[in-house]
Design a protein around this motif. Structure first.
Motif, PDB file in Angstrom:
ATOM      1  N   GLY A   1       0.778  -1.216   0.000  1.00 30.70           N
ATOM      2  CA  GLY A   1       0.000   0.000   0.000  1.00 30.70           C
ATOM      3  C   GLY A   1       0.812   1.269   0.000  1.00 30.70           C
ATOM      4  N   ALA A   2       1.965   1.275  -0.594  1.00 36.72           N
ATOM      5  CA  ALA A   2       2.789   2.486  -0.562  1.00 36.72           C
ATOM      6  C   ALA A   2       2.244   3.543  -1.497  1.00 36.72           C
ATOM      7  CB  ALA A   2       4.207   2.130  -0.968  1.00 36.72           C
ATOM      8  N   LEU A   3       2.194   4.784  -1.032  1.00 36.52           N
ATOM      9  CA  LEU A   3       1.884   5.896  -1.923  1.00 36.52           C
ATOM     10  C   LEU A   3       3.194   6.408  -2.469  1.00 36.52           C
ATOM     11  CD1 LEU A   3      -0.852   8.318  -0.630  1.00 36.52           C
ATOM     12  CD2 LEU A   3      -0.890   6.763  -2.550  1.00 36.52           C
ATOM     13  N   LEU A   4       3.254   6.659  -3.772  1.00 37.55           N
ATOM     14  CA  LEU A   4       4.490   7.038  -4.404  1.00 37.55           C
ATOM     15  C   LEU A   4       4.409   8.352  -5.132  1.00 37.55           C
ATOM     16  CD1 LEU A   4       4.598   3.895  -6.594  1.00 37.55           C
ATOM     17  CD2 LEU A   4       5.238   3.995  -4.245  1.00 37.55           C
TER      18      LEU A   4
ATOM     19  N   SER B   1      15.036   6.626 -10.256  1.00 41.72           N
ATOM     20  CA  SER B   1      16.031   5.834  -9.533  1.00 41.72           C
ATOM     21  C   SER B   1      17.129   6.713  -8.936  1.00 41.72           C
ATOM     22  CB  SER B   1      16.659   4.797 -10.464  1.00 41.72           C
ATOM     23  OG  SER B   1      15.683   3.888 -10.935  1.00 41.72           O
ATOM     24  N   ASP B   2      17.490   7.779  -9.612  1.00 43.49           N
ATOM     25  CA  ASP B   2      18.585   8.637  -9.158  1.00 43.49           C
ATOM     26  C   ASP B   2      18.087   9.868  -8.402  1.00 43.49           C
ATOM     27  OD1 ASP B   2      20.480   6.951 -10.345  1.00 43.49           O
ATOM     28  OD2 ASP B   2      20.298   7.977 -12.280  1.00 43.49           O
ATOM     29  N   HIS B   3      16.768   9.942  -8.147  1.00 44.08           N
ATOM     30  CA  HIS B   3      16.244  11.104  -7.431  1.00 44.08           C
ATOM     31  C   HIS B   3      16.721  11.087  -5.979  1.00 44.08           C
ATOM     32  CE1 HIS B   3      13.366  13.943  -5.687  1.00 44.08           C
ATOM     33  NE2 HIS B   3      13.101  14.334  -6.928  1.00 44.08           N
ATOM     34  N   GLU B   4      17.020  12.251  -5.441  1.00 45.61           N
ATOM     35  CA  GLU B   4      17.559  12.322  -4.080  1.00 45.61           C
ATOM     36  C   GLU B   4      16.607  11.747  -3.041  1.00 45.61           C
ATOM     37  OE1 GLU B   4      16.418  16.750  -2.568  1.00 45.61           O
ATOM     38  OE2 GLU B   4      18.019  16.642  -4.074  1.00 45.61           O
ATOM     39  N   LYS B   5      15.291  11.816  -3.279  1.00 43.55           N
ATOM     40  CA  LYS B   5      14.322  11.304  -2.320  1.00 43.55           C
ATOM     41  C   LYS B   5      14.200   9.782  -2.362  1.00 43.55           C
ATOM     42  CE  LYS B   5      12.994  15.146  -0.463  1.00 43.55           C
ATOM     43  NZ  LYS B   5      13.252  15.422   0.979  1.00 43.55           N
ATOM     44  N   ALA B   6      14.650   9.174  -3.463  1.00 48.79           N
ATOM     45  CA  ALA B   6      14.537   7.722  -3.592  1.00 48.79           C
ATOM     46  C   ALA B   6      15.335   7.009  -2.508  1.00 48.79           C
ATOM     47  CB  ALA B   6      15.010   7.280  -4.976  1.00 48.79           C
ATOM     48  N   GLY B   7      16.440   7.596  -2.095  1.00 53.58           N
ATOM     49  CA  GLY B   7      17.277   6.982  -1.081  1.00 53.58           C
ATOM     50  C   GLY B   7      16.688   7.034   0.312  1.00 53.58           C
ATOM     51  N   GLU B   8      15.597   7.803   0.495  1.00 51.87           N
ATOM     52  CA  GLU B   8      14.962   7.911   1.800  1.00 51.87           C
ATOM     53  C   GLU B   8      13.864   6.872   1.998  1.00 51.87           C
ATOM     54  OE1 GLU B   8      13.633  11.893   2.411  1.00 51.87           O
ATOM     55  OE2 GLU B   8      15.532  12.795   1.783  1.00 51.87           O
ATOM     56  N   VAL B   9      13.627   6.061   0.983  1.00 47.53           N
ATOM     57  CA  VAL B   9      12.549   5.066   1.016  1.00 47.53           C
ATOM     58  C   VAL B   9      13.131   3.675   1.246  1.00 47.53           C
ATOM     59  CG1 VAL B   9      10.652   4.030  -0.302  1.00 47.53           C
ATOM     60  CG2 VAL B   9      11.172   6.468  -0.555  1.00 47.53           C
ATOM     61  N   LEU B  10      12.457   2.858   2.054  1.00 52.70           N
ATOM     62  CA  LEU B  10      12.902   1.484   2.282  1.00 52.70           C
ATOM     63  C   LEU B  10      12.986   0.719   0.963  1.00 52.70           C
ATOM     64  CD1 LEU B  10      10.841   0.537   5.476  1.00 52.70           C
ATOM     65  CD2 LEU B  10      13.270   1.122   5.348  1.00 52.70           C
ATOM     66  N   ASP B  11      14.016  -0.089   0.831  1.00 56.02           N
ATOM     67  CA  ASP B  11      14.252  -0.800  -0.427  1.00 56.02           C
ATOM     68  C   ASP B  11      13.084  -1.686  -0.841  1.00 56.02           C
ATOM     69  OD1 ASP B  11      16.726   0.375  -0.632  1.00 56.02           O
ATOM     70  OD2 ASP B  11      17.817  -1.335   0.216  1.00 56.02           O
ATOM     71  N   ASN B  12      12.404  -2.316   0.151  1.00 55.18           N
ATOM     72  CA  ASN B  12      11.326  -3.229  -0.222  1.00 55.18           C
ATOM     73  C   ASN B  12      10.160  -2.484  -0.859  1.00 55.18           C
ATOM     74  OD1 ASN B  12      10.903  -2.090   2.317  1.00 55.18           O
ATOM     75  ND2 ASN B  12       9.518  -3.706   2.962  1.00 55.18           N
ATOM     76  N   TYR B  13       9.897  -1.240  -0.432  1.00 57.76           N
ATOM     77  CA  TYR B  13       8.844  -0.448  -1.055  1.00 57.76           C
ATOM     78  C   TYR B  13       9.226  -0.068  -2.487  1.00 57.76           C
ATOM     79  CZ  TYR B  13       6.716   0.064   3.563  1.00 57.76           C
ATOM     80  OH  TYR B  13       6.127  -0.175   4.772  1.00 57.76           O
ATOM     81  N   SER B  14      10.478   0.320  -2.661  1.00 63.31           N
ATOM     82  CA  SER B  14      10.932   0.670  -4.014  1.00 63.31           C
ATOM     83  C   SER B  14      10.871  -0.543  -4.931  1.00 63.31           C
ATOM     84  CB  SER B  14      12.358   1.226  -3.965  1.00 63.31           C
ATOM     85  OG  SER B  14      12.404   2.456  -3.261  1.00 63.31           O
ATOM     86  N   GLU B  15      11.159  -1.725  -4.380  1.00 70.32           N
ATOM     87  CA  GLU B  15      11.101  -2.940  -5.192  1.00 70.32           C
ATOM     88  C   GLU B  15       9.668  -3.229  -5.625  1.00 70.32           C
ATOM     89  OE1 GLU B  15      12.573  -6.072  -7.329  1.00 70.32           O
ATOM     90  OE2 GLU B  15      13.645  -4.434  -6.334  1.00 70.32           O
ATOM     91  N   ILE B  16       8.711  -2.989  -4.738  1.00 71.10           N
ATOM     92  CA  ILE B  16       7.304  -3.170  -5.081  1.00 71.10           C
ATOM     93  C   ILE B  16       6.927  -2.247  -6.237  1.00 71.10           C
ATOM     94  CG2 ILE B  16       4.937  -2.806  -4.274  1.00 71.10           C
ATOM     95  CD1 ILE B  16       5.886  -3.749  -1.520  1.00 71.10           C
ATOM     96  N   ILE B  17       7.413  -1.013  -6.179  1.00 70.49           N
ATOM     97  CA  ILE B  17       7.114  -0.052  -7.238  1.00 70.49           C
ATOM     98  C   ILE B  17       7.697  -0.519  -8.569  1.00 70.49           C
ATOM     99  CG2 ILE B  17       7.447   2.329  -8.015  1.00 70.49           C
ATOM    100  CD1 ILE B  17       7.700   3.037  -4.982  1.00 70.49           C
ATOM    101  N   ARG B  18       8.942  -0.988  -8.540  1.00 75.20           N
ATOM    102  CA  ARG B  18       9.555  -1.483  -9.778  1.00 75.20           C
ATOM    103  C   ARG B  18       8.760  -2.655 -10.350  1.00 75.20           C
ATOM    104  NH1 ARG B  18      14.697   0.685 -10.292  1.00 75.20           N
ATOM    105  NH2 ARG B  18      15.637   1.480  -8.361  1.00 75.20           N
TER     106      ARG B  18
END
Length: 206
Positions: free
Chosen positions: A16-19, A126-143
């Motif tokens: 349920g991540a909002l992106l 992927s290279d946005h400065e805010k991307a590094g502030e998000v837990l990896d598992n949430y980013s993986e769900i988005i991908r």
């Protein structure tokens, strides 16, 4: 002033991540959209379309705060109440079809989000400065949801959905509560073999 044309927000099912995702780049072989933010008298005007009517007032407050800190940027929010009886997600599809894509998009992780990502409407963040502030598992769900291999969104909130079960039926069949995905599927098969419908969903066909 260089501003990315599309900045999308989406909500991922499962976690349920909002992106927030951007979109100016295109996938290989896809036509790149060329609509740019409107700039008038030194003020950049951005349109923010979001699909959660219950969040409109919250976004209004955030927009007001942002505009106060950035007087050269004006943001217009578009929500269900502005869609003239049309679901705002359907309005978004029409706008994209007309090459009239909003600059900022707030959307759930539906098939519409996946379609937008796959057609190159959303930017890879992927290279946005805010991307590094998000837990990896949430980013993986988005991908995974985007089906592009790109990070077409940046999560800023998350929730989880649970599954309710009938304790009497589980007791009668000698079942225990599943703790893994595999055991959930095995439990569902056991229920099915014993004449039960494994899952009921509260979905309504429109």
């Amino acid at each position: 002033m260089n501003i990315n044309r599309i900045f999308a927000v989406t909500s991922v099912i499962l976690s349920g991540a909002l992106l927030m995702a951007g979109g100016c780049s295109s996938l290989a072989g896809k036509q790149q959209l060329t609509v740019a933010p409107e700039e008038r008298d030194g003020v950049v005007k951005l349109r923010f379309l979001q699909t959660k009517p219950e969040a409109k007032s919250i976004f209004d407050e955030l927009i007001s705060e942002f505009e106060a800190e950035n007087p050269s940027i004006d943001i217009l929010q578009i929500s269900d109440s502005d869609a003239e009886g049309v679901l705002v997600e359907d309005l978004l599809k029409r706008m994209v079809a007309k090459n009239d894509v909003p600059d900022i998009i707030g959307i759930g992780a539906t098939d519409t989000f996946t379609t937008l990502a796959r057609t190159g409407v959303l930017q890879d963040l992927s290279d946005h400065e805010k991307a590094g502030e998000v837990l990896d598992n949430y980013s993986e769900i988005i991908r995974n949801q985007s089906m592009t291999g790109q990070l077409n969104g940046i999560a800023y909130t998350a929730n989880a959905n649970g599954i309710l079960y009938n304790k009497r039926i589980f007791t009668d069949l000698g079942l225990s509560v599943p703790r893994t995905w595999r055991s959930l599927l095995e439990t569902a098969e056991t229920l099915k073999r014993n004449g039960y419908v494994p899952f009921y969903f509260t979905l309504k066909v429109r």
